[in-house]
Design an enzyme around this catalytic site. Structure first.
Site, PDB file in Angstrom:
ATOM      1  N   PRO A   2       0.814  -1.214   0.000  1.00 52.91           N
ATOM      2  CA  PRO A   2       0.000   0.000   0.000  1.00 52.91           C
ATOM      3  C   PRO A   2       0.851   1.270   0.000  1.00 52.91           C
ATOM      4  O   PRO A   2       1.641   1.504   0.903  1.00 52.91           O
ATOM      5  CB  PRO A   2      -0.804  -0.122   1.295  1.00 52.91           C
ATOM      6  CG  PRO A   2      -0.744  -1.562   1.666  1.00 52.91           C
ATOM      7  CD  PRO A   2       0.588  -2.035   1.189  1.00 52.91           C
ATOM      8  N   GLU A   3       0.699   2.074  -1.038  1.00 52.98           N
ATOM      9  CA  GLU A   3       1.311   3.403  -1.099  1.00 52.98           C
ATOM     10  C   GLU A   3       0.206   4.382  -1.457  1.00 52.98           C
ATOM     11  O   GLU A   3      -0.968   4.019  -1.479  1.00 52.98           O
ATOM     12  CB  GLU A   3       2.472   3.408  -2.093  1.00 52.98           C
ATOM     13  CG  GLU A   3       3.488   2.308  -1.768  1.00 52.98           C
ATOM     14  CD  GLU A   3       4.882   2.548  -2.341  1.00 52.98           C
ATOM     15  OE1 GLU A   3       5.180   3.679  -2.733  1.00 52.98           O
ATOM     16  OE2 GLU A   3       5.658   1.581  -2.377  1.00 52.98           O
ATOM     17  N   LYS A  51      -1.106   8.161   3.036  1.00 54.25           N
ATOM     18  CA  LYS A  51      -1.340   6.720   3.181  1.00 54.25           C
ATOM     19  C   LYS A  51      -2.329   6.415   4.310  1.00 54.25           C
ATOM     20  O   LYS A  51      -2.404   5.289   4.779  1.00 54.25           O
ATOM     21  CB  LYS A  51      -0.003   6.006   3.400  1.00 54.25           C
ATOM     22  CG  LYS A  51       0.906   6.088   2.171  1.00 54.25           C
ATOM     23  CD  LYS A  51       2.069   5.136   2.228  1.00 54.25           C
ATOM     24  CE  LYS A  51       3.169   5.587   3.139  1.00 54.25           C
ATOM     25  NZ  LYS A  51       4.343   4.694   3.091  1.00 54.25           N
TER      26      LYS A  51
END
Length: 283
Positions: A2-3, A51
């Site tokens: 996840p970015e 994020k």
């Protein structure tokens, strides 16, 4: 991993499934908020900030979550089998008449007052995919610590929000510097171009199911040069078969020069680079 682009896509899926609908069931499986009852409240919106994910709920409440390395939110239809992991990894369940959103392996999950969201995200720098994006401010924050390695500085969400380990490695490759080169040692003009490139890459991937950094636009003619004859049909973008230049490609040939890509593990994060194409300190 996840970015910023992945989190933005997650926010969009959650917003489509939850926003404007009344929660019929809500279960927050963390001790501090386990007794919180959100049933009967309407979800107002789901927003990404760097994020971080902010799920705003009627009554001035915000459910703040962060995916970090392997967290995930999944959306299911009524009766659909949940497939995001074993039950003991579930941290949140939000259900309405049409969908159920399940949060797996969430290292950060907290219920805040909406007017106190700054406690969770106020420290963040300009968001690469947000309305507050300010490249000049991002450059200034990076330059505030000139002795800091550029890779480490790019990961610091207080400088600019949204870059994770994949983009760190890819951006350093594209800038032709190693992640351990101090920010202040970057050649003149490189840092503003690097920040602009970070924005372009994340923006290009904001809607793609598979992240890629190797797609390039067709070359434009130089100013004053005659334009080429228009093709019979639009040309597809040039593309290297690999989606990424260095990340995840240890010992495989560099797409630019053929040198084997190297990897080193640092604080549970792998760093990939080409020792021939990228100049600067190496471990």
């Amino acid at each position: 991993m996840p970015e910023g682009d992945t989190v933005l896509q997650t926010a969009a899926r959650l917003h489509a499934a939850l926003a404007g609908r009344v929660l019929t069931h809500a279960d927050l499986r963390v001790p501090r908020f386990a007794t919180s009852d959100l049933s009967g409240r309407t979800v107002l919106d789901v927003t990404a900030r760097g994020k971080h994910l902010l799920t705003r709920i009627e009554g001035g409440l915000t459910l703040h979550s962060h995916l970090r390395m392997d967290g995930a939110w999944r959306v299911y239809a009524p009766g659909e089998r949940w497939r995001g992991g074993p039950g003991h990894q579930i941290r949140a369940v939000l259900t309405n008449a049409d969908h159920t959103a399940v949060g797996y392996r969430l290292p950060v999950l907290e219920l805040l007052r909406t007017n106190e969201e700054s406690k969770a995200v106020g420290h963040l720098g300009p968001d690469l995919l947000g309305p507050d994006w300010d490249p000049a401010l991002a450059v200034d924050r990076l330059l505030a610590a000139p002795d800091r390695p550029i890779g480490e500085a790019l990961l610091d969400q207080r400088n600019l929000a949204g870059i994770g380990n994949v983009y760190k490695c890819e951006l350093c490759f594209l800038a032709r510097v190693t992640p351990w080169l101090p920010v202040g040692a970057l050649p003149d003009g490189v840092l503003p171009r690097l920040v602009a490139l970070a924005h372009r890459l994340l923006d290009a991937n904001r809607d793609r199911p598979t992240r890629t950094t190797t797609i390039r636009a067709e070359r434009r003619p130089r100013t004053g040069a005659p334009a080429p004859a228009p093709p019979q049909r639009p040309l597809p973008p040039l593309r290297v078969q690999e989606p990424l230049y260095v990340y995840g490609r240890v010992r495989r040939p560099c797409l630019r020069c053929g040198t084997p890509i190297r990897k080193v593990d640092e604080a549970d994060r792998p760093t990939y680079w080409c020792p021939a194409c990228q100049s600067g300190p190496m471990p």
